[in-house]
Design a protein around this motif. Structure first.
Motif, mmCIF file in Angstrom:
data_model
loop_
_atom_site.group_PDB
_atom_site.id
_atom_site.type_symbol
_atom_site.label_atom_id
_atom_site.label_comp_id
_atom_site.label_asym_id
_atom_site.label_seq_id
_atom_site.Cartn_x
_atom_site.Cartn_y
_atom_site.Cartn_z
ATOM 1 N N ALA A 190 -17.903 -7.551 40.705
ATOM 2 C CA ALA A 190 -17.741 -8.822 39.820
ATOM 3 C C ALA A 190 -16.797 -9.786 40.789
ATOM 4 C CB ALA A 190 -16.653 -8.343 38.768
ATOM 5 N N ASN A 191 -15.956 -9.523 41.390
ATOM 6 C CA ASN A 191 -15.152 -10.570 41.961
ATOM 7 C C ASN A 191 -15.920 -11.095 43.218
ATOM 8 O OD1 ASN A 191 -12.228 -11.340 43.665
ATOM 9 N ND2 ASN A 191 -12.799 -12.145 41.807
ATOM 10 N N ALA A 192 -16.727 -10.173 43.913
ATOM 11 C CA ALA A 192 -17.822 -10.834 44.910
ATOM 12 C C ALA A 192 -18.921 -11.526 44.542
ATOM 13 C CB ALA A 192 -18.541 -9.548 45.770
ATOM 14 N N ARG A 193 -19.247 -11.442 43.334
ATOM 15 C CA ARG A 193 -20.140 -12.393 42.611
ATOM 16 C C ARG A 193 -19.488 -13.647 42.335
ATOM 17 N NH1 ARG A 193 -21.468 -9.470 38.755
ATOM 18 N NH2 ARG A 193 -23.524 -8.389 39.494
ATOM 19 N N GLN A 194 -18.211 -13.609 41.850
ATOM 20 C CA GLN A 194 -17.494 -14.574 41.403
ATOM 21 C C GLN A 194 -17.125 -15.647 42.758
ATOM 22 O OE1 GLN A 194 -14.174 -12.623 39.575
ATOM 23 N NE2 GLN A 194 -15.065 -12.640 37.545
ATOM 24 N N ALA A 195 -16.936 -15.073 43.951
ATOM 25 C CA ALA A 195 -16.715 -15.866 45.001
ATOM 26 C C ALA A 195 -17.990 -16.376 45.586
ATOM 27 C CB ALA A 195 -16.115 -14.770 46.001
ATOM 28 N N VAL A 196 -19.115 -15.732 45.654
ATOM 29 C CA VAL A 196 -20.446 -16.346 45.935
ATOM 30 C C VAL A 196 -20.494 -17.389 45.105
ATOM 31 C CG1 VAL A 196 -22.913 -15.952 46.260
ATOM 32 C CG2 VAL A 196 -21.205 -14.214 47.053
ATOM 33 N N THR A 197 -20.387 -17.250 43.942
ATOM 34 C CA THR A 197 -20.786 -18.439 43.007
ATOM 35 C C THR A 197 -19.889 -19.585 43.342
ATOM 36 O OG1 THR A 197 -21.794 -16.828 41.306
ATOM 37 C CG2 THR A 197 -21.295 -19.203 40.460
ATOM 38 N N ALA A 198 -18.667 -19.274 43.226
ATOM 39 C CA ALA A 198 -17.720 -20.495 43.496
ATOM 40 C C ALA A 198 -17.922 -21.255 44.836
ATOM 41 C CB ALA A 198 -16.399 -19.915 43.665
ATOM 42 N N PHE A 199 -18.480 -20.792 45.981
ATOM 43 C CA PHE A 199 -18.691 -21.430 47.342
ATOM 44 C C PHE A 199 -20.262 -21.512 47.440
ATOM 45 C CE2 PHE A 199 -14.632 -19.107 47.392
ATOM 46 C CZ PHE A 199 -13.687 -20.271 47.465
ATOM 47 N N GLY A 200 -21.048 -21.457 46.527
ATOM 48 C CA GLY A 200 -22.461 -21.408 46.729
ATOM 49 C C GLY A 200 -23.098 -21.070 47.858
ATOM 50 N N ALA A 201 -22.704 -19.752 48.180
ATOM 51 C CA ALA A 201 -23.294 -18.976 49.239
ATOM 52 C C ALA A 201 -24.490 -18.458 49.093
ATOM 53 C CB ALA A 201 -22.131 -17.841 49.791
ATOM 54 N N ALA A 202 -25.219 -18.126 50.261
ATOM 55 C CA ALA A 202 -26.502 -17.602 50.199
ATOM 56 C C ALA A 202 -27.089 -17.103 51.408
ATOM 57 C CB ALA A 202 -27.496 -18.693 49.502
ATOM 58 N N PRO A 203 -28.007 -16.261 51.547
ATOM 59 C CA PRO A 203 -28.500 -15.873 52.914
ATOM 60 C C PRO A 203 -29.198 -17.101 53.472
ATOM 61 C CG PRO A 203 -28.893 -14.369 51.199
ATOM 62 C CD PRO A 203 -28.318 -15.198 50.469
ATOM 63 N N GLY A 204 -29.002 -17.090 54.922
ATOM 64 C CA GLY A 204 -29.818 -18.052 55.506
ATOM 65 C C GLY A 204 -29.068 -19.361 55.606
ATOM 66 N N ARG A 205 -27.946 -19.678 54.616
ATOM 67 C CA ARG A 205 -27.350 -20.700 55.026
ATOM 68 C C ARG A 205 -25.915 -20.728 55.031
ATOM 69 N NH1 ARG A 205 -29.138 -22.020 49.190
ATOM 70 N NH2 ARG A 205 -27.021 -21.870 48.134
ATOM 71 N N THR A 206 -25.369 -19.347 54.997
ATOM 72 C CA THR A 206 -23.950 -19.101 55.072
ATOM 73 C C THR A 206 -23.302 -18.240 55.828
ATOM 74 O OG1 THR A 206 -23.793 -19.752 52.484
ATOM 75 C CG2 THR A 206 -22.015 -18.409 53.218
ATOM 76 N N THR A 207 -22.361 -18.263 56.368
ATOM 77 C CA THR A 207 -21.728 -17.032 57.325
ATOM 78 C C THR A 207 -20.212 -17.119 56.914
ATOM 79 O OG1 THR A 207 -23.349 -17.297 58.975
ATOM 80 C CG2 THR A 207 -21.239 -16.193 59.513
ATOM 81 N N THR A 208 -19.798 -16.025 56.722
ATOM 82 C CA THR A 208 -18.084 -15.944 56.573
ATOM 83 C C THR A 208 -17.609 -15.833 57.974
ATOM 84 O OG1 THR A 208 -17.981 -13.963 56.094
ATOM 85 C CG2 THR A 208 -18.219 -15.180 54.230
ATOM 86 N N VAL A 209 -16.642 -16.600 58.232
ATOM 87 C CA VAL A 209 -15.706 -16.494 59.579
ATOM 88 C C VAL A 209 -14.386 -16.192 59.415
ATOM 89 C CG1 VAL A 209 -15.201 -17.563 61.631
ATOM 90 C CG2 VAL A 209 -17.559 -18.097 60.566
#
Length: 564
Positions: A190-209
């Motif tokens: 649930a929290n991973a999904r919430q974080a992904v939604t909050a920051f608009g992250a997606a394969p191919g255009r996001t990398t966490t550093v």
């Protein structure tokens, strides 16, 4: 990934999916810096490789421990850490993310956590094994995860129930003894999904550093859980590598378009203060998507300094995202929008001390807006009566949602004091304002002098600004018993800059300046200012000032300036 009907996918379901559909794409990269002049040595696992190593760990654990047993991760930051964590999830055991015994100053905490969680097994790597066996007294079976052969197919591994405990997140101990928060498989998804939604992250255009340690709640969710949930890459560097040279973090942010990262407030101040103009001129930060600032109160002055230092390198103001979270909510609770610069609310200091947020342009109390709830509910209530407070009233922040943990390990009575009618009592103070959340501090850290409330981070910033020799974010303000009426006296313990010589005359001058500044801004008398040497102010394993430990040291006489 297309959602299917049925139960929400677990992290291991996601991992198996990406191992099939993005098999040879980078999943996790570790960047090592073997020398001060190194540009970084990159080592990468593909999604297939990460899944294979996780299954190898699971296969080993299935031979030695039972489902539900605790398994301690005593590993350095690196590729073995996410593989070991995911391997525990595959095996149906409870992971306990920790650190190697050589983490300076935290041997006692490690021993206490191991005693509390009673692990049945320890995961480490070859170079760390000897130190791990010394720390555990040779009492526990130890597996070197870098020496494992291929594991069983994922189809042969058990699938835990969503409400089973996935791992114990031990709190950093900034206000109390460490406690193991029980995070279920459903909580972390649930929290991973919430974080992904909050920051608009997606394969191919996001990398966490990230450089945050993976035993830290923010590091684990932002650098492991969220990338595995959504299928984008994660880049790791060691916390020590960041502390030695913070420009390494910013260079990596510029190297990966769409970079998302997170750090406590002190890290942004550290970058602005340690990275010189020549190094900053070589940075290219226009591709940075989001820099989450959380884990401790966000200071507007820090946001200003960081943007002034790195805006010329292309960093957009909109990339700075003040946020709020805590381990008991897995990590993330609120985050600011990414379509606008951070919002600072200038407040009347007198009203804030009385528990009200009243906007006043030019007000001396400045608060950073930490955004709206990310897929959960947030309210503010009176900490004593539980009465829900309206907009602009300061009280205890309370949270309800699918990411809120089940409670604390071996503390069946603890949730009764932590939860109220299904709401998590965070112990943090704040107010709702304009639909978002303002965080003012910790309830346990609140200092009451002459009937007025003072938040320690505000007093610390005032003293740091007034006394030039004090190190930024190396101060602790707290109250001590004062007089016979049960009141509190205000004390600040502060580290001085390295190489600074402080004699009695300079100490007296510093105290006079600090007292004048605190009186002018907060209307309070500073009872004592103790100047100590660099490294003397106690800190938690995640780098936050441990005010309770500092107060105890002051009261016991251990922090009296002897280190100078």
């Amino acid at each position: 990934m297309t959602e299917t009907s049925g139960p929400a996918p677990l992290l291991t379901d996601r991992l198996r999916h990406w191992a099939t559909h993005r098999a040879h794409r980078p999943a996790v990269t570790h960047v090592a810096f073997p020398g001060p002049d190194s540009s970084g040595v990159h080592s990468t696992l593909s999604w297939h490789g990460l899944d294979a190593r996780a299954r190898a760990v699971a296969g080993r654990l299935r031979q030695t421990v039972r489902p539900g047993d605790r398994v301690a991760l005593l590993l350095p930051q690196g590729l073995g850490y996410p593989a070991s964590f995911l391997g525990c999830l595959y095996a149906g055991v409870i992971a306990v993310p920790l650190f190697t015994p050589d983490l300076a100053g935290h041997g006692g905490r490690l021993a206490g956590v191991l005693d509390d969680c009673e692990p049945a097994h320890v995961l480490t790597d070859g170079p760390s094994r000897e130190a791990v066996e010394r720390a555990t007294g040779g009492r526990l079976p130890v597996t070197e995860v870098d020496a494992l052969a291929e594991g069983p197919p994922a189809s042969e591994l058990p699938r835990p129930a969503p409400d089973d405990v996935a791992y114990l997140q031990y709190t950093s101990g900034s206000t109390r003894s460490p406690a193991g928060v029980m995070i279920t498989h459903a909580n972390v998804v649930a929290n991973a999904r919430q974080a992904v939604t909050a920051f608009g992250a997606a394969p191919g255009r996001t990398t966490t550093v990230g450089w945050l340690p993976l035993f830290h709640d923010m590091g684990l969710v932002l650098s492991v859980a969220a990338p595995v949930h959504a299928g984008f890459g994660s880049v790791l560097l060691d916390p020590v590598a960041f502390l030695e040279s913070p420009v390494r973090w910013l260079r990596l942010l510029g190297r990966y378009p769409g970079a998302v990262s997170a750090a406590p407030n002190f890290a942004y101040d550290y970058c602005a203060g340690r990275i010189g103009a020549d190094e900053a001129a070589g940075l290219r930060l226009e591709g940075v998507a989001a820099l989450l600032n959380g884990s401790e109160p966000v200071r507007p002055a820090t946001l200003d300094r960081f943007l002034a230092a790195f805006g010329p390198a292309g960093l957009a103001a909109e990339a700075l995202c003040p946020a709020y979270g805590l381990a008991e909510a897995t990590v993330l609770v609120t985050a600011d929008r990414r379509d606008r610069p951070p919002v600072t609310v200038e407040c009347d200091a007198e009203a804030l001390a009385a528990g009200r947020v009243e906007e006043r342009p030019g007000g001396t109390a400045r608060l950073a807006a930490c955004g709206r709830p990310a897929g959960q509910e947030v309210r503010v209530a009176d900490p004593e009566s539980g009465t829900v407070l309206g907009e602009g009233r300061v009280g205890e922040i309370q949270v309800r949602g699918p990411n809120v943990a089940a409670g604390y390990w071996k503390q069946s009575g603890r949730p009764a004091g932590t939860f109220r009618e299904g709401w998590l009592r965070t112990g943090d103070l704040g107010a709702l304002h304009g639909g978002g959340l303002l965080v003012t501090g910790r309830l346990k850290d609140l200092i009451v002098v002459d009937g007025r409330n003072h938040h320690p981070q505000d007093v610390e910033e005032t003293v740091r600004s007034a006394v030039a020799v004090v190190r930024r974010d190396r101060l602790a303000a707290f109250g001590v018993p004062h007089g016979d009426d049960g009141g509190e006296g205000l004390v600040v313990v502060a580290e001085v800059r390295r190489g600074t010589r402080v004699d009695g005359e300079r100490t007296r001058e510093s105290l006079a300046r600090a007292r004048a500044a605190v009186a002018a801004r907060h209307g309070a008398r500073l009872a004592d200012l103790v100047l100590v040497g660099a490294g003397a102010v106690p800190r938690t394993s995640s780098g936050k000032v441990a005010r309770a430990a500092c107060r105890a040291g002051y009261l016991s006489g251990a922090l009296r300036g002897e280190e100078l």
